[in-house]
Design an enzyme around this catalytic site. Structure first.
Site, PDB file in Angstrom:
ATOM      1  N   HIS A   1      59.713  73.104  56.383  1.00 38.80           N
ATOM      2  CA  HIS A   1      59.397  72.058  55.398  1.00 38.80           C
ATOM      3  C   HIS A   1      59.495  70.657  56.006  1.00 38.80           C
ATOM      4  O   HIS A   1      60.327  70.361  56.850  1.00 38.80           O
ATOM      5  CB  HIS A   1      60.284  72.165  54.159  1.00 38.80           C
ATOM      6  CG  HIS A   1      61.757  72.086  54.420  1.00 38.80           C
ATOM      7  ND1 HIS A   1      62.669  72.676  53.599  1.00 38.80           N
ATOM      8  CD2 HIS A   1      62.488  71.490  55.387  1.00 38.80           C
ATOM      9  CE1 HIS A   1      63.885  72.443  54.040  1.00 38.80           C
ATOM     10  NE2 HIS A   1      63.798  71.721  55.134  1.00 38.80           N
ATOM     11  N   ASN A   2      58.579  69.813  55.549  1.00 40.96           N
ATOM     12  CA  ASN A   2      58.546  68.383  55.889  1.00 40.96           C
ATOM     13  C   ASN A   2      58.218  68.075  57.346  1.00 40.96           C
ATOM     14  O   ASN A   2      58.409  66.942  57.795  1.00 40.96           O
ATOM     15  CB  ASN A   2      59.863  67.696  55.503  1.00 40.96           C
ATOM     16  CG  ASN A   2      60.085  67.691  54.004  1.00 40.96           C
ATOM     17  OD1 ASN A   2      60.897  68.453  53.496  1.00 40.96           O
ATOM     18  ND2 ASN A   2      59.343  66.854  53.286  1.00 40.96           N
TER      19      ASN A   2
END
Length: 350
Positions: A260-261
């Site tokens: 994620h991210n």
């Protein structure tokens, strides 16, 4: 053409190849003075590796070390400064990047995702929600599910048993392979996502508390830029709050995990079994070898190279060459390895 799964769709003459590569007849004859104009009408029977080159076959030459001196016929894409390496009976097609030229020609005569029936269709076993908006010439394979609010652009191919979830957006000229799961994602034009990859699933975020450990909802998305290629069995997590971003023309091999991210800049290359922890930033044109792991919140500067099997725990500036575990400047790493080998050799002698 002796290929099990791919066939040349139309007859190809040498003159057709020159048009694809924007090479003039005069340039061809300049490097092939022993041939007459009739060679323009030669038909290409097969696309082969250099070691298998023979009459009416096409190949390309890039590596002086691996040249097969016994090659005596055929047609070969080659840089002008290497013309003299091949025999006089090989027809040389001068091109600045032979591998690229060969790829351009194959793209004109083969379809990677070939099918006997190229007509657009929505298979009777697929489920397409009434609010989904499909462009022109969209194909949806058997048992696929297109959910509410999904938008799919023109000339996109969706394989069998694909799931595209609520409000996802898929661009034009996209290929989605069989078994792909897409959620909370925006995919730009000309993207390939190969079989059994999962895009946009929740990331590995939680609040640890023994038996009461709590998963953290991920409310970000995944954005994939134009022209990016994602291999088979890859996983790309959606963002926790902000988006996970994959830039344009990124090349991602099979079995790559992106947490994620993460933010991956344009033109990056990730080889197989690369693993990026959360919030990793790869700036533009970073190349990563196979089996590399990068710790969370690490930034790798643009134009950097990471050697295969490296384990990265620190930030690196642009133009870095990185290797080892823990990863460091590759020159320093090689010196350490050399010193260790020398020490071991001395101990053995003693």
């Amino acid at each position: 053409m002796n290929k099990h799964f791919f066939k040349i769709q139309n007859k190809i003459q040498l003159s057709d190849i020159l048009k694809i590569l924007s090479i003039s007849n005069s340039k061809l004859f300049k490097v092939n003075p022993n041939f007459d104009k009739n060679i323009l009408q030669i038909y290409i029977d097969d696309f082969v590796s250099l070691s298998n080159l023979k009459k009416n076959n096409l190949s390309f030459f890039v590596d002086k070390i691996k040249v097969n001196i016994g090659i005596s016929s055929g047609i070969c894409l080659i840089e002008e400064n290497n013309i003299e390496i091949l025999g006089k009976n090989v027809i040389k097609v001068p091109f600045h990047n032979p591998r690229l030229g060969f790829s351009m020609i194959m793209n004109n005569y083969f379809s990677l995702f070939n099918s006997e029936n190229n007509d657009s269709q929505i298979h009777s076993t697929s489920i397409v929600h009434s609010t989904a908006k499909l462009g022109k010439n969209v194909t949806v394979g058997p048992y696929s599910i297109i959910s509410e609010g999904v938008i799919i652009g023109d000339n996109t191919i969706i394989g069998d048993r694909v799931s595209i979830s609520f409000n996802c957006s898929i661009g034009s000229n996209v290929f989605i392979g069989s078994g792909v799961f897409i959620e909370c994602s925006i995919i730009d034009d000309d993207v390939n996502v190969l079989h059994n990859s999962v895009i946009g699933k929740p990331g590995f975020g939680f609040v640890p508390n023994k038996s009461k450990t709590t998963l953290i909802p991920h409310i970000g998305a995944v954005y994939i830029g134009k022209g990016t290629n994602i291999g088979s069995c890859c996983t790309i997590d959606r963002g926790l709050l902000d988006n996970t971003i994959i830039g344009k023309s990124v090349m991602i091999d099979n079995q790559v995990h992106i947490a994620h991210n993460c933010v991956i800049g344009d033109y990056c290359i990730l080889a197989g079994q690369v693993g990026l922890s959360g919030s990793v930033c790869l700036e533009e044109n970073v190349i990563i070898g196979g089996d590399v792991s990068i710790k969370d919140n690490i930034t790798i500067g643009k134009n950097s190279l990471i050697a295969g099997a490296s384990k990265v725990f620190n930030n690196f500036p642009e133009d870095s060459k990185i290797g080892g575990s823990p990863a460091q400047d590759i020159i320093d790493w090689k010196r350490i390895v050399a010193a260790q080998r020398l020490t071991i050799k001395k101990r053995k002698k003693n």
